[in-house]
Design a protein around this motif. Structure first.
Motif, PDB file in Angstrom:
ATOM      1  N   ARG A 143      -3.376  -2.185   6.032  1.00  0.00           N
ATOM      2  CA  ARG A 143      -3.027  -0.764   6.179  1.00  0.00           C
ATOM      3  C   ARG A 143      -2.500  -0.502   7.576  1.00  0.00           C
ATOM      4  NH1 ARG A 143      -7.968   1.856   2.711  1.00  0.00           N
ATOM      5  NH2 ARG A 143      -7.461   0.602   0.917  1.00  0.00           N
TER       6      ARG A 143
ATOM      7  N   ARG B 116      -1.323   4.005  -4.140  1.00  0.00           N
ATOM      8  CA  ARG B 116      -2.210   3.691  -3.024  1.00  0.00           C
ATOM      9  C   ARG B 116      -3.663   3.802  -3.445  1.00  0.00           C
ATOM     10  NH1 ARG B 116      -0.659   6.340   2.637  1.00  0.00           N
ATOM     11  NH2 ARG B 116      -0.031   8.139   1.452  1.00  0.00           N
TER      12      ARG B 116
ATOM     13  N   ASN C 214       3.315  -0.245   5.534  1.00  0.00           N
ATOM     14  CA  ASN C 214       2.514  -0.456   4.324  1.00  0.00           C
ATOM     15  C   ASN C 214       3.371  -0.904   3.149  1.00  0.00           C
ATOM     16  OD1 ASN C 214      -0.061   0.558   5.343  1.00  0.00           O
ATOM     17  ND2 ASN C 214       1.032   2.498   5.498  1.00  0.00           N
TER      18      ASN C 214
ATOM     19  N   ASP D 285       2.789   4.567  -2.593  1.00  0.00           N
ATOM     20  CA  ASP D 285       2.944   5.329  -3.826  1.00  0.00           C
ATOM     21  C   ASP D 285       4.419   5.391  -4.180  1.00  0.00           C
ATOM     22  OD1 ASP D 285       0.215   6.296  -4.207  1.00  0.00           O
ATOM     23  OD2 ASP D 285       0.547   7.418  -2.362  1.00  0.00           O
TER      24      ASP D 285
ATOM     25  N   VAL E 190      -8.663   7.390  -1.185  1.00  0.00           N
ATOM     26  CA  VAL E 190      -7.725   7.255  -0.061  1.00  0.00           C
ATOM     27  C   VAL E 190      -8.514   7.317   1.239  1.00  0.00           C
ATOM     28  CG1 VAL E 190      -5.674   8.221   1.020  1.00  0.00           C
ATOM     29  CG2 VAL E 190      -6.001   8.451  -1.434  1.00  0.00           C
TER      30      VAL E 190
ATOM     31  N   TYR F 226       0.860  -1.189   0.000  1.00  0.00           N
ATOM     32  CA  TYR F 226       0.000   0.000   0.000  1.00  0.00           C
ATOM     33  C   TYR F 226       0.894   1.237   0.000  1.00  0.00           C
ATOM     34  CZ  TYR F 226      -3.805   3.055   1.430  1.00  0.00           C
ATOM     35  OH  TYR F 226      -4.740   4.048   1.488  1.00  0.00           O
TER      36      TYR F 226
END
Lengths: 1093, 588
Positions: free
Chosen positions: A606, A519, A621, A96, A526, A94
């Motif tokens: 998460r 994510r 994550n 970016d 989000v 999870y």
């Protein structure tokens, strides 16, 4: 032993794993969980290979070779399994890779990086980052609708970062800077490019190509460049002098602009195609779409684009008193706000409601504030005039029906009408490119016409802007229809890349698959809970000129950020993009294996990101459960603060008891961040907002103790931002650094920068010049002097001190505390690797506490099967590795090939004496210290200070030990209890290019990555005082002398140890008194203090 | 007339059924002079009949009473004393061979020979039944000879994989090392399996004696019984047995007067399924998190604390004394050539005689279910049997004649496993069964290997989607792809076998998967989201019972009028179906 690797019989060594063999043979096998310092774990399975006779796959990291083993390292099945393993890892990753703001930007500007640079006060560097993809930050920083801010995650906390304004701030700062950012121009390559159209797209394309060494000719039909930025955007949003300066900067690469040259008039495409290596068409979309209303040919009826353009050219038509603007886009708003500034009474007539308006909300609000009236749900149906001059407009009321394809509700006529009086009406509905010239023969190439869509736009390949026809590229509004400047710029940049590749390689660039973990696809997806930990900090609004002034002039409305505002605003950035997105092993494999992120979509674990540790950010994550951090922390460092918790899918790495790292016995050595193959554990910097941009690396040694580890100093914008172990070429310390080595430099924030003089028991900063004067005055009175050194300084400084002592006719002296009874017997011969004795012995006896990295090195040796005995060792994580623990040295069993190891600053001389007696030879004793330059200190010829008082004393690295009427200390820091009459700032190991000889002759090289001038200032002091000759006031001179010192020392033969001296050995410990120690101490305490983010 | 002996089965299964009440009542009466000997024993295997009381010493010989009630037992004893067959649920009589007591009749008891017969808390009772004679015999042999006997017997590890025990012992015996360990794996974790628990509760000394023999044969001087802490009675009996064995000189220094030295510890496991895997078990004893490690090196070479280590499970150890006492040849006469001896199974599910059985290898599944197990519990037909717990697979009705031996069971895609046998009838949804077992394994994964940790979770999610009617056809291929890589890319047996329930159900019951995916229908009527409840107008009398129990009030209709279920609001809970007394609601 012979094995069969991929069908080839080869010789292999006993004990090798499949991975070892593959590495030797140059066969790439991916791995995430393997670390050659650690016992194979075999958990990630991306290293899966096949072995004949073994069921399923085997892990290549954990499978030892056996004679005759038949190994297949890759086939479609293995490839598919590795890909699946990666896809499964990614399905629960999870995270970016790239910040959402960057991905939202049509031009992929690295927002996170430049925002962080602004937060750090590095504006020039920020502009450099922006101009990597966006060469017009002055203009775009003013007019961009900021797609980035739409996706900004800070919005979840309260409001998005003011990204556009920050960009403008940095660009404004850079513009005023003497050293404006101008890229390096590559040598001319002899290729010629023609660009048609001087709008943002054409200028951008020309900018990049010209700096790449192309001869760029840009043809502009008007008398000035800028396109829509000049003729569409009003002055109050983008002052034209700013635009002029931006274009001027863009031409620094040699782009030549030819004005008044229009395609179809002065230029023919067929000629251009023939005479140039490539042509980029960026002619824009300049034709306004007319309003299909009866009476639109009356006087007083204008089209938006034409109106703005004539206004920009200073040929504004007389609008009369009452003006209507038709449309809901930015052009309509620009027309209305321009008309307001002309003193008109302005109404906007729009078919739908405010919610459906395509214009930016802040623009609409600004227009409303300035007094523009809005007729929503209205549509003009007929213009009537008197004497061919507009007088009234019949307006039909509309209502909203079902949503159309764009998702906006479709306006439907109601049949109800009303009539309003207007002096003029401006229709700003839409624009299209002018395509008529392309049908003419002279603008065809090889009898072919440029492909044009039914929306009258050019048809091109979206990745390369290539038209498919000859050497013609096209972009910007010409291929998109009316769009934003940033999109036009993105096209221009892509076209530049493609043209470069097309010309230099003959091929268009191929799309490279780069994996991006996300994510969420959109901000709305989000989960807000993840952002609850952040303290609210409202967005800083850029100040504007007063309203009354705004509506009466064309002055720029926004006045810009102050530096404090900008830095505070930039500090709000949540740093969504991964710190290690460039070096992440997982990402590179995912790219290599072309992983589909959503092949195994399902539940995701998460975890709140743990920002509580001041030096390490832990983001579970991103964790892939490879366990490298756990194993290295437990098996090498001994701290054992991380472990797995929970089972099954929920299993995850966490600190003991799932607490914050600050609540554990974490040593803050940072090794976990070094071994993490992803961004689950990353370093942070107390004083600098880090960013993912690759940094400039400098390799040197650490100067905070006698071990002298190899370190990688990472620089950004001329500042040290991170220290880690060298990535490519790790030194003898491997991936090991201690807290001091990795994070200790952050205490440099407390460094001295100006001389300090003591007056009335208080220190006061004075100029270097005044400091010289003070010394001079003192020296005139002084009859006796003492020049002292410490082992905390470089060879160069020692040699300078020696020269000063010579000049003054005294011996070089040092505090008695630095001398030990064992000094004569130490092996000080300079060498590149001083820890050879670790390899030559198979039993280590460590007495008292030891330098942290040396401990790790001993531990790694011990894991080869050697024995470790700890004597009088503190209760500390390393202690658990002892094969034998003793409290007294006399209990040590006899015999064996023992190496005695101790740190001179951490045990008493009396204890050390016992060790020497037992060892019997300096071959079996390894003495370390907490000094930077113990080796040189003992070799440079220094004598203990005398007890007699002197008039003047100067010491490098500490307060003079001599009793003196006037004491001068040269030191990088001034810790508590520092008592000198004058303090001169001195360089530390990151501020001087110098040498040191650490324990056992270890040669350390220091660099001056941040280009400190301190040593130059000091030398100026010395030659002004006539202590050194002006000719030698130059560091390279001393560097040479230092090399000479090392060369002389190479002939040094240590005195063999025979018996202890006939004197009483000190019973107290003499710790290092380096001034930095106190700072390191207070920094080290922070690791136990949770921080708020 | 000799004194009557009353034995009460007070193993976990008996206690759960109320045996302690019976025992305490008898204890009080005995103290007041009721004139019988009272003994505690453990489980005989017929758990479905608990509490069980065995009476002996009377004219009728040994008889066992099932489902004993405290209020009746004194009368029953009195009747027995008078030579009358008690007016109670007599489940076994002395001549149980060939009688109605087929449950025991078809069985061959080696492992369970003393279970339910002796008092497990009494070493004397164990000795009286031939206990520790095997050890005495062994002490006169060379260690090599002992291993040879075990090798000759053909005994295969009863933990599931069926590795030849003698061979395994010889590896540990040959391994270099001054210190060696033997471990008894009593971390029984399969849902529905309780063989090891019963064995340890009922006859702990037999296991201990087997371990001492093994230690002697392999040259080990220290041993561990790794027993899950959820088995308090087993732990209690083991502790007692170890203390007694030590007292009697079977454990500790100079065992039976020789130089042989062996100590035994109990390590209570915290209930992690994966700790049944030998490398994870070793990690757990060492105080680390129970996570499997790469093999080789195998434990025989480098196991507990780096020393050569042999691990066998409870049932394997429990076979040793019998083999020593009776010889390898006798052992080989039982079972098949490749799989000699017996196997203990825990029968559970939709079978009449749920409980513990021990049968010779080579018996057919049909015989186990219909003869030993007494057939199905209800009239619904047999559908499949899940063998080997969550690591095993489902064997369908068409393969009922499969014989029970390692190789035949493996050929079906299931595994022998440790002996769990869950019988299913037509009311079982096979997709749901696969989901159940996968849910278990994915929760119990240690989290180390990527495929096992995330792959099983993704498989579970796909299965859950299918049972909710949200499956797609490509899900089947996805399941197969995931299963293949999880099997091939996991370090330990947990991961390697986790997809088995899915693979076997896909193999034998693919049509059920297709029905869920394509027709959005659960043929066994189990998967709630796929069920549709409807009122059958002809049967409905308008009693309102259904409407009153509906938690979402989606049933409308007035009294004495036909009701209607609003399908849009129905949550498929089935409350109306259970409430209707007139069979007026259809489920499908």
């Amino acid at each position: 032993m012979q094995v069969v690797l991929n069908g080839k019989t080869i010789e292999a060594l006993e004990g090798m794993t499949i991975l070892d063999l593959a590495n030797r043979e140059g066969i790439a096998i991916p791995t995430l969980c393997h670390d050659k310092e650690l016992v194979p774990n075999g958990s990630c399975w991306v290293c899966a290979v096949k072995v004949a006779g073994r069921r399923g796959f085997v892990t290549s990291c954990g499978t030892k070779l056996t004679p005759g083993m038949k190994i297949t390292t890759d086939d479609t099945e293995i490839h598919a399994a590795r890909k699946m393993a990666l896809e499964l890892l990614i399905s629960d990753h999870y995270a970016d890779c790239e910040a959402p703001c960057k991905l939202a930007c049509p031009d992929q500007v690295d927002v996170q990086t430049y925002v962080s640079l602004i937060a750090n006060g590095k504006y020039h560097e920020a502009v450099k980052v922006i101009k990597d993809t966006l060469p017009m930050p002055l203009s775009i920083g003013r007019v961009c609708p900021a797609f980035c801010e739409v996706e900004c995650r800070r919005k979840i906390v309260e409001e998005p970062i003011a990204i556009r304004q920050l960009k403008r701030f940095a660009a404004d700062e850079d513009l005023e800077d003497f050293w404006q950012y101008i890229p390096e121009i590559k040598p001319a390559n002899g290729k010629k490019i023609a660009i048609i159209g001087g709008g943002p797209s054409g200028l951008t394309c020309g900018y990049y190509l010209s700096f790449e060494g192309f001869e760029v000719h840009l043809f502009e039909a008007e008398e000035a460049c800028g396109g829509w930025l000049r003729y569409g955007i009003p002055e109050y949003r983008l002052p034209k002098d700013i635009l002029d300066r931006e274009i001027e900067l863009m031409c620094m690469g040699g782009m030549q602009i030819h004005y008044g040259m229009a395609l179809g008039d002065q230029l023919a495409l067929s000629d251009l195609s023939r005479d140039y290596d490539a042509v980029y068409l960026a002619v824009g979309a300049q034709n306004a779409v007319p309003m299909p209303v009866q009476g639109s040919d009356l006087c007083g009826c204008y089209l938006g684009v034409d109106f703005l353009k004539s206004h920009a050219k200073g040929q504004t038509p007389d609008l009369g008193k009452k003006v209507a603007v038709v449309g809901g886009g930015n052009t309509a708003i620009d027309c209305a706000r321009t008309a307001i500034r002309m003193g008109c009474d302005v109404s906007i007539i729009y078919r739908r409601t405010k919610d459906e308006m395509p214009a930016e909300l802040f623009e609409i609000d600004a227009a409303m504030q300035e007094g523009v009236k809005f007729h929503f749900l209205c549509n003009p149906v007929e213009y009537s005039g008197i004497d061919c001059k507009l007088n009234t407009v019949r307006i039909e009321k509309m209502t909203l029906g079902e949503p159309d394809k764009s998702g906006r509700r479709r306006p439907e006529p109601t049949g109800q009408c009303f009539i309003e009086e207007y002096d003029s009406i401006i229709a700003a509905i839409s624009q299209v490119p002018e395509v008529e010239p392309f049908s003419r023969a002279e603008n065809q190439v090889g009898g072919e016409m440029l492909p044009i869509s039914r929306w009258q736009t050019a048809i091109v390949d979206n990745a390369t802007m290539y038209s498919g026809m000859a050497n013609i590229f096209a972009g910007g509004d010409f291929q998109r229809g009316p769009a934003t400047a940033i999109e036009a710029i993105a096209d221009g940049r892509k076209a530049a890349e493609a043209i470069q590749s097309y010309i230099l390689t003959g091929e268009l660039p191929k799309a490279k698959f780069v994996f991006d973990s996300k994510r969420a696809q959109k901000l709305e997806d989000v989960s807000p809970e993840e952002y609850e930990m952040f303290i609210k900090a409202p967005r800083i609004k850029m100040s504007e000129i007063p309203l009354e002034k705004a509506i009466s002039t064309f002055k720029e409305v926004e006045t810009g950020f102050s530096e404090i505002q900008a830095r505070r605003e930039a500090a709000r950035c949540l740093e969504c993009g991964c710190q290690v997105n460039d070096t992440c092993t997982l990402r590179s494999y995912c790219s290599q294996y072309e992983v589909e992120m959503d092949r195994f979509m399902g539940s995701i674990s998460r975890h709140p990101i743990d920002y509580s540790h001041p030096f390490i950010v832990r983001n579970a994550n991103k964790c892939i459960n490879c366990g490298r951090c756990i194993r290295t922390c437990a098996e090498i460092q001994g701290a054992n603060v991380l472990g797995f918790i929970y089972r099954g899918f929920s299993a995850i790495v966490a600190p003991e008891f799932g607490e914050s790292l600050t609540q554990t016995s974490c040593l803050a050595c940072g090794k976990c961040t070094d071994v993490c193959p992803v961004g689950a554990l990353v370093e942070r910097n107390l004083n600098y907002k880090l960013n993912p941009r690759p940094k400039e690396d400098i390799l040197q040694n650490c100067g905070l103790c006698g071990v002298g580890c190899k370190i990688q100093v990472e620089m950004q914008a001329g500042e040290v931002v991170r220290i880690t172990t060298p990535e490519q070429d790790p030194g003898f310390n491997g991936k090991n650094l201690c807290f001091k080595g990795r994070f200790g430099w952050q205490s440099f924030a407390g460094k001295l920068s100006l001389p300090l003089i003591k007056q009335d028991d208080k220190y006061q900063a004075i100029s270097w010049k005044d400091a010289i004067q003070v010394i001079q005055n003192r020296l005139e009175l002084a009859k006796s002097h003492s020049i002292e050194i410490t082992p905390h300084i470089t060879c160069e400084e020692m040699l300078i001190a020696q020269r000063i002592a010579n000049t003054l006719g005294v011996d070089l002296r040092a505090n008695r505390r630095y001398f030990a009874f064992s000094d004569y017997w130490l092996d000080l011969v300079p060498k590149e690797y001083a820890f050879g004795p670790l390899e030559d012995h198979n039993e280590f006896v460590v007495i008292g506490n030891l330098n942290c990295t040396l401990r790790s090195m001993i531990r790694l040796e011990q894991r080869q099967g050697k024995k470790l005995t700890l004597v009088a060792y503190p209760d500390e994580p390393f202690a658990k590795f002892a094969d034998l623990k003793l409290s007294k040295l006399r209990d040590l069993p006899e015999g064996g090939n023992k190496l005695f190891i101790y740190n001179q600053n951490r045990i008493t001389e009396a204890e050390a004496g016992e060790i020497w007696q037992l060892a019997g030879s300096n071959q079996h004793v390894l003495v370390t210290t907490d000094y930077t330059n113990h080796g040189a200190f003992l070799s440079v010829g220094v004598r203990p200070v005398r007890t007699r008082k002197v008039d003047f004393a100067l010491c490098f690295g500490q307060v003079p030990a001599s009793k003196a009427d006037f004491k001068v200390a040269i030191t990088p820091y001034m810790p508590d209890g520092f008592e000198a009459d004058l303090i001169l700032p001195g360089p530390n190991y990151l501020e001087i290019e110098g040498l040191a000889i650490g324990d056992n002759g270890e040669i350390s090289r220091f660099d001056n990555p941040a280009k400190s001038m301190i040593i130059n200032e000091l030398m100026r002091v010395f030659y002004t005082l006539n202590w050194i000759s002006p000719a030698t006031a130059d560091l390279p001179h001393w560097n040479n002398l230092a090399l000479g010192l090392i060369a002389r020392m190479s002939h040094y033969v240590p005195v063999p140890f025979e018996a202890l001296p006939d004197k009483v050995l000190r019973e107290t410990v003499v710790p290092s008194d380096a001034p930095i120690e106190q700072y390191l101490e207070s920094l080290y305490i922070l690791r136990k203090t949770p921080v708020q983010f | 007339m000799s004194k009557i002996t009353v034995k009460v089965g007070v193993a976990s299964c008996g206690v759960a059924a109320g045996a302690m009440e019976v025992f305490e009542l008898l204890e009080q009466n005995r103290k007041t002079g009721a004139g019988f000997r009272l003994m505690r024993t453990a489980c005989i295997g017929m758990c479905f009949e608990e509490p069980i009381v065995e009476l002996s010493g009377g004219k009728l010989g040994n008889i066992s009473l099932g489902k004993v009630l405290p209020e009746d037992i004194l009368n029953n004893i009195e009747e027995y004393r008078q030579g009358k067959m008690p007016t109670a649920n007599v489940i076994l009589t002395e001549k149980h061979e060939g009688s109605r007591d087929s449950l025991l009749g078809e069985q061959t008891r080696i492992v369970l020979k003393n279970c339910g017969v002796i008092d497990p808390t009494s070493i004397d009772d164990y000795e009286a039944h031939g206990g520790y004679t095997a050890l005495k015999k062994v002490m006169k042999m060379s260690p090599e000879k002992v291993i040879e006997i075990i090798k000759d017997s053909g005994l295969r590890g009863r933990g599931g994989a069926g590795f030849p025990t003698g061979l395994k012992w010889s590896f540990a015996a040959q391994a270099k090392g001054a210190k060696k360990y033997v471990i008894c794996n009593a971390d029984e974790g399969d849902p529905g399996a309780f063989m090891d628990r019963s064995t340890l509760e009922g006859d702990p000394h037999n296991v201990i004696e087997g371990m001492i023999i093994g230690a002697y044969a392999m040259g080990a001087d220290e041993g561990y019984v790794y027993c899950r802490a959820e088995y308090p009675m087993a732990v209690k009996h083991l502790k007692l047995a170890i203390a007694d064995a030590q007292r009697k000189g079977y454990l500790g220094r100079s065992i039976l007067g020789t130089n042989f030295y062996f100590t035994l510890h109990i390590k209570e496991g915290a209930g992690a399924f994966v700790c049944g895997e030998e490398t994870a078990l070793i990690q757990s004893i060492e105080g680390k998190r129970g996570m499997p490690v790469i093999r080789p090196p195998f434990p025989a070479e480098s196991g507990l604390w780096g020393c050569p280590t042999n691990i066998n499970n409870v049932e394997t150890w429990a076979n040793i004394t019998w083999i020593i006492n009776h010889g390898a040849e006798e052992f080989k006469k039982i079972g098949t050539q490749e799989s000699p001896g017996t196997k203990v199974f825990a029968l559970a599910g939709k079978i009449a005689g749920s409980g513990l059985i021990e049968v010779p290898m080579g018996i057919s599944l049909r015989d186990i279910i219909y003869k030993v197990g007494g057939g199905m519990k209800s009239e619904k037909p047999f559908k499949a049997v899940q063998m080997g717990g969550p690591s095993g697979g489902c064997i369908p009705a068409s393969l009922l004649d499969t014989t029970v031996d390692y190789d035949s069971i493996n050929a079906t895609g299931a595994i022998m496993g440790s002996g769990g046998m869950v019988v299913m009838d037509s009311s079982t949804c096979m997709v749901d069964v696969a989901r159940f077992f996968l849910n278990f394994t994915q929760n119990e994964s240690c989290g180390k290997c990527t495929f096992c940790r995330i792959g099983t979770r993704r498989m579970l999610e796909i299965l859950t989607r299918i049972t909710k009617g949200q499956g797609a056809m490509e899900d089947i291929q996805k399941l197969r792809d995931l299963a293949a890589n999880i099997t091939k890319g996991s370090l330990c047996g947990l991961g390697q076998t986790a997809p088995n329930p899915v693979l076997t159900t896909l193999r034998y019951f693919e049509d059920e998967y297709l029905a869920h995916i394509q027709d959005k229908r659960c043929p066994a009527k189990v998967c709630a989201p796929l069920l549709k409840y409807e009122i059958i107008p002809d049967h409905c009398i308008g009693c309102t019972a259904c409407a009153r129990v509906c938690p979402v009030s989606c049933i409308s209709g007035k009294v004495k009028e036909i009701h209607l279920i609003n399908q849009d609001q129905c949550i498929h809970c089935g409350a109306c179906y259970s409430a209707c007394k007139f069979n007026a609601i259809s489920k499908g």
